[in-house]
Design an enzyme around this catalytic site. Structure first.
Site, PDB file in Angstrom:
ATOM      1  N   THR A  13       0.805  -1.208   0.000  1.00  0.00           N
ATOM      2  CA  THR A  13       0.000   0.000   0.000  1.00  0.00           C
ATOM      3  C   THR A  13       0.850   1.275   0.000  1.00  0.00           C
ATOM      4  O   THR A  13       2.057   1.249   0.160  1.00  0.00           O
ATOM      5  CB  THR A  13      -0.965  -0.022   1.206  1.00  0.00           C
ATOM      6  OG1 THR A  13      -1.610  -1.298   1.266  1.00  0.00           O
ATOM      7  CG2 THR A  13      -2.029   1.028   1.110  1.00  0.00           C
ATOM      8  N   THR A  62      -3.715   1.033  -2.988  1.00  0.00           N
ATOM      9  CA  THR A  62      -3.051  -0.258  -2.804  1.00  0.00           C
ATOM     10  C   THR A  62      -3.271  -1.205  -3.965  1.00  0.00           C
ATOM     11  O   THR A  62      -4.262  -1.096  -4.705  1.00  0.00           O
ATOM     12  CB  THR A  62      -3.554  -0.921  -1.506  1.00  0.00           C
ATOM     13  OG1 THR A  62      -2.791  -2.089  -1.221  1.00  0.00           O
ATOM     14  CG2 THR A  62      -5.021  -1.293  -1.615  1.00  0.00           C
ATOM     15  N   ASP A 109      -7.870 -10.500   0.894  1.00  0.00           N
ATOM     16  CA  ASP A 109      -8.292  -9.820   2.128  1.00  0.00           C
ATOM     17  C   ASP A 109      -9.612 -10.373   2.648  1.00  0.00           C
ATOM     18  O   ASP A 109     -10.030 -10.052   3.764  1.00  0.00           O
ATOM     19  CB  ASP A 109      -8.427  -8.312   1.906  1.00  0.00           C
ATOM     20  CG  ASP A 109      -7.097  -7.595   1.956  1.00  0.00           C
ATOM     21  OD1 ASP A 109      -6.099  -8.220   2.351  1.00  0.00           O
ATOM     22  OD2 ASP A 109      -7.047  -6.409   1.591  1.00  0.00           O
TER      23      ASP A 109
END
Length: 581
Positions: A400, A418, A440
């Site tokens: 990021t 990111t 994620d």
């Protein structure tokens, strides 16, 4: 030839810094071991690479808005810091409008393919895939949102023509940029092995079979051509036609771990305006990005919990103050794991998680003289659903980039951007890397018969820790713009910096230099090579297990509004600069 190319690149950087009307080159805070804050009266940009900051500075000097500068910075970051962000990824924007005093947030987070479901990261045997097994290749790629976010923000708050904002990045992509030590340093070890999986990325980052080295000049004509098309045609050039088809082909045709992202996903992508999550902290209003980001809520809970103690009296050298920070972090991360996910798919109790009575009850669990066991249990905030989800223990890896900007009108941008972990999915097309944001999500869709809030669902946005933050003073005036990269440690990085500035009155640069202390409801980490490492004995005396002393590589970039003007600071752990005029 290399020396001549370097001279050309250096001259280009200098010409970008020495802007119109023969203004002097901007004063900078640079990513060194002994940073000095930048001071400015009109405008300021802080970003993770000097060329990116210079591109934003030039736009501001030409009368552009904070959002105009943001577009220029992001397009340059995708070239010179490709491991961290780019047009193949996503971003969250927190925007402050000086005229209205309003804080707005735009969600440019990636989305899961419409063809995906909760079994997306399960093996044929029904077990969760290994993390790195899932990262490399097409399966981890979500629909990129960065280009759409840039275009939406520019349509609302831009002043200069869209196409003019790409000029610097196109020029540098054509002429070449100097490879930085950070980029070169990542082209080793396991990261290099993953990046060499696919021919396109391998040829770009390992020309002639050798990794790029610091000082090498690397051009990217494909990226220049891609930016030229987006500059001329707008975001449709990215979300339909040749580029969209190439993205889908790279994902679906990946010889390793093929994914489901399709041209229909790109065509359907939309930026979402969401309410800012704001709360009072010692008379300041702290505002950030709500779900699908867990940033503002978790930072908010940490601050709300320590506010109930005399944190200002402890100071940065007192283990007792860090004890309170650690205990608050445990409780906040416990709630994060259970309740926080994409609010378009899950009923997140946003107001309940910051409810005053609930925060009082959670703070009562903190003993100023003794550590609680980890992991702490999640609480039961008001306004939650009648049934509970199962906790999600997935943690984002460091990656990021963060950009902070204030323009001459007082408008401000806090952008965290990111492609997830270093070099994203490792897939590259048209000169840019594709993200691995879908990792994620929780790989495990349910636990003990209950669903995990952050499981994969069609079109859903994965939970994030990105914490772009804007702080207003008691009168509603801009006080601070801040954010950081760092995976799930973004949250304690930002919370700690806010405490350092607002509670301990530290100068902005000193607050960013401060050694890190983090706890994500487990082991406490202390930053090696800093005064934070010396806290171990004092923390253990308060009942904490022996902390882990390790590298904690934040990338905080911040701007503070003071009586003397704008103060900009860049994290010495990375290569960023703050430029002001």
């Amino acid at each position: 030839m290399k020396a001549l190319l370097y001279a050309s690149t250096a001259a280009l950087a200098l010409s970008h810094a020495a802007v119109a009307q023969d203004r002097p080159a901007p004063e900078a805070a640079t990513g060194t071991e002994a940073n000095t804050a930048a001071i400015a009266q009109r405008h300021m940009v802080a970003a993770a690479n000097p060329l990116a900051a210079q591109a934003g500075y030039r736009v501001l000097a030409e009368g552009g808005s904070a959002v105009d500068a943001m577009v220029a910075v992001q397009m340059m970051l995708g070239l010179v810091e490709p491991q961290s962000s780019g047009i193949g990824g996503g971003a969250f924007l927190v925007y402050y409008d000086a005229e209205s005093g309003r804080v707005t947030t735009l969600d440019g987070r990636e989305t899961a393919p419409l063809a995906a479901d909760e079994t997306y990261f399960l093996t044929d045997a029904g077990e969760p895939m290994g993390f790195w097994e899932a990262v490399v290749g097409g399966r981890s790629v979500g629909t990129p949102g960065t280009v759409a976010l840039m275009a939406e923000a520019h349509a609302r708050w831009g002043d200069l023509p869209w196409e003019s904002l790409f000029a610097d990045a196109i020029t540098v992509a054509e002429d070449g940029f100097e490879v930085t030590p950070r980029l070169a340093g990542l082209l080793t070890g396991g990261t290099a092995e993953r990046l060499m999986t696919f021919e396109t990325a391998r040829d770009y980052f390992f020309p002639d079979g050798a990794p790029l080295a610091p000082g090498d000049i690397r051009d990217n004509p494909e990226y220049a051509a891609t930016l030229a098309r987006i500059a001329e045609e707008g975001p449709s050039a990215f979300y339909s036609g040749e580029i969209a088809e190439a993205i889908a082909a790279a994902v679906q045709g990946s010889e390793v771990n093929a994914g489901l992202l399709a041209v229909e996903d790109l065509a359907a992508y939309a930026v979402i305006e969401r309410p800012a999550v704001c709360h009072d902290y010692r008379g300041y209003e702290v505002c950030g990005m709500g779900p699908p980001s867990s940033g503002a809520l978790t930072v908010g809970q940490i601050l709300e919990l320590v506010e109930r103690f005399d944190m200002p009296s402890h100071g940065p050298d007192d283990p007792a103050g860090w004890h309170l920070f650690i205990e608050a972090s445990k409780l906040a991360f416990a709630d994060r794991g259970l309740y926080m996910a994409d609010s378009d798919f899950v009923s997140v109790p946003v107001a309940g998680l910051l409810d005053e009575a609930y925060m009082d009850a959670r703070a009562a669990l903190i003993d100023p003289e003794a550590a609680m066991a980890a992991p702490a249990a999640a609480g039961e905030p008001p306004m939650r659903e009648g049934w509970l989800y199962s906790p999600d223990g997935s943690l984002e890896l460091p990656g990021t980039s963060h950009v902070s900007i204030v323009d001459a009108e007082g408008n401000a941008v806090s952008l965290t951007t990111t492609i997830e972990s270093a070099f994203g999915s490792q897939l590259m097309t048209h000169g840019f890397l594709l993200n691995n944001e879908l990792t994620d999500f929780s790989f495990q869709p349910e636990s003990d018969g209950q669903p995990v809030a952050n499981r994969v669902e069609p079109g859903k946005r994965p939970r994030s820790s990105m914490s772009p933050t804007i702080v207003l003073d008691a009168e509603g005036n801009l006080e601070l713009v801040i954010g950081s990269p760092g995976g799930s440690r973004i949250i304690p990085y930002v919370a700690q910096a806010l405490i350092a500035v607002l509670d301990w009155g530290m100068p902005l640069q000193d607050a960013l230099d401060l050694g890190h202390v983090t706890n994500r409801n487990g082991t406490t980490d202390l930053e090696a090579g800093t005064a934070a490492a010396d806290l171990a004995e004092g923390l253990m005396a308060l009942g904490h297990p022996e902390p882990n002393v390790t590298d904690l590589n934040s990338g905080l970039h911040a701007i503070q509004v003071t009586d003397d003007g704008l103060v900009g600071a860049a994290d010495p752990r990375r290569e960023g600069v703050a430029l002001g005029d």
